[in-house]
Write an enzyme that holds these catalytic residues in place. Structure first.
Site, PDB file in Angstrom:
ATOM      1  N   PRO A   2      40.780  41.230  35.803  1.00  0.00           N
ATOM      2  CG  PRO A   2      40.297  43.007  34.727  1.00  0.00           C
ATOM      3  CD  PRO A   2      41.305  41.768  34.628  1.00  0.00           C
ATOM      4  CD  GLU A   3      38.242  35.922  37.844  1.00  0.00           C
ATOM      5  OE1 GLU A   3      37.072  35.144  38.209  1.00  0.00           O
ATOM      6  OE2 GLU A   3      39.461  35.451  37.688  1.00  0.00           O
ATOM      7  CG  HIS A  93      51.575  49.561  28.120  1.00  0.00           C
ATOM      8  ND1 HIS A  93      52.246  49.136  26.918  1.00  0.00           N
ATOM      9  CD2 HIS A  93      52.336  49.445  29.261  1.00  0.00           C
ATOM     10  CE1 HIS A  93      53.283  48.689  27.030  1.00  0.00           C
ATOM     11  NE2 HIS A  93      53.550  48.670  28.558  1.00  0.00           N
ATOM     12  NE  ARG A 111      50.355  40.613  30.158  1.00  0.00           N
ATOM     13  CZ  ARG A 111      50.708  39.480  31.050  1.00  0.00           C
ATOM     14  NH1 ARG A 111      49.777  38.589  30.966  1.00  0.00           N
ATOM     15  NH2 ARG A 111      51.530  39.620  31.953  1.00  0.00           N
ATOM     16  NE  ARG A 144      27.279  21.814  27.339  1.00  0.00           N
ATOM     17  CZ  ARG A 144      27.519  23.318  27.403  1.00  0.00           C
ATOM     18  NH1 ARG A 144      26.495  23.983  27.481  1.00  0.00           N
ATOM     19  NH2 ARG A 144      28.599  23.651  27.009  1.00  0.00           N
TER      20      ARG A 144
END
Length: 264
Positions: A2-3, A93, A111, A144
């Site tokens: 998921p983003e 889970h 996870r 940077r």
DNA sequence: TTAAATTCCTGTAAGC
DNA sequence: TGCTTACAGGAATTTA
């Protein structure tokens, strides 16, 4: 995994389905979180009515008047809506469930990288916010030396991008993921800005990306559609027709894929 | 200040 | 086939 677009998809579903409903029950199923959820943050929600859901970057917050509960799906976390009552022990889970009297919200996370509770960290701008501009990128990248892809995935620089959308945005902008961020030219910053907004907007419009069987599903259990628009992520050959390459060294401790022909 | 390395965890894939 | 090992990923934390 998921983003921003996936989390936004979840947010919209939950806001539609749960706003106005009252929390009747909290079942903490596995107390063995990597970071255990503060029990009070969960149980204190009982009796409260949901006023909405907000999102910042990849973080989701359940809002109930004065109270809120911060959620992060990690990489395998899934929020599932069901009409079954809470407490079904056969769901694998499952970390906790929130009962709404007839509807149940489950947090399933094989996870265990997901997080519950706690404060929100500091974020850079949202990619679709007007504050996100090529000038912002110029200032953020000034001096940077880190790889551009590492900075794109740094939530403190820009909120919401992970491996998939950063990879796709860099491909569309024609920029190699290993380029030092501070050395991008003005024209590159502009096309990168445009590419980021494009992939995030498309990701949201298509309700996220579901790249394999175990990947993202929305709270109804439905897959997204952005995987069909992916140009290079998870592919051997790019949409450009060229075979793809991997950077020799991982960037931000994960492998970076790019097209050696199209990305300079 | 920045950045790189390490840590959490387990399903999956690759190697033998 | 069955076993072992490597790897993937996001973000917090630690180290340089």
């Amino acid at each position: 995994m998921p983003e921003l677009p996936e989390v936004e998809t979840v947010r919209r579903v939950l806001e539609t389905e749960l706003t106005g409903r009252t929390i009747t029950e909290i079942v903490v199923r596995t107390p063995t979180f990597y970071r255990p959820p503060p029990r009070a943050a969960l149980t204190g929600l009982i009796g409260k009515t949901v006023t909405g859901f907000s999102r910042r970057g990849k973080f989701l917050s359940l809002l109930a008047g004065e109270r809120s509960l911060v959620l992060h799906l990690g990489m395998s976390g899934r929020l599932t809506l069901t009409d079954r009552p809470a407490g079904n022990r056969s769901v694998k889970h499952c970390r906790f469930e929130i009962g709404f009297g007839g509807k149940t919200l489950r947090f399933v996370d094989p996870r265990r990288f997901g997080r519950v509770g706690g404060p929100l960290p500091k974020f850079g701008p949202e990619p679709l916010d007007p504050a996100f501009t090529p000038d912002f990128l110029k200032a953020a990248f000034q001096g940077r030396k880190a790889a551009i892809k590492a900075l794109l995935m740094d939530q403190g620089v820009l909120a919401g991008l992970g491996n998939i959308y950063a990879t796709e945005a860099l491909f569309r902008a024609g920029i190699r993921p290993s380029r030092p961020a501070g050395r991008l030219r003005r024209a590159e910053l502009e096309s990168l800005h445009e590419a980021i907004r494009f992939v995030i907007r498309e990701g949201i419009r298509l309700r996220g990306s579901t790249l394999d069987d175990e990947a993202f599903l929305d709270p109804y259990g439905k897959p997204g559609g952005f995987q069909n628009r992916v140009c290079i992520y998870g592919r051997r050959e790019g949409a450009c027709g060229h075979s793809l390459a991997k950077t020799k060294r991982p960037i931000a401790s994960r492998s970076a894929v790019y097209c050696p022909v199209c990305q300079k």
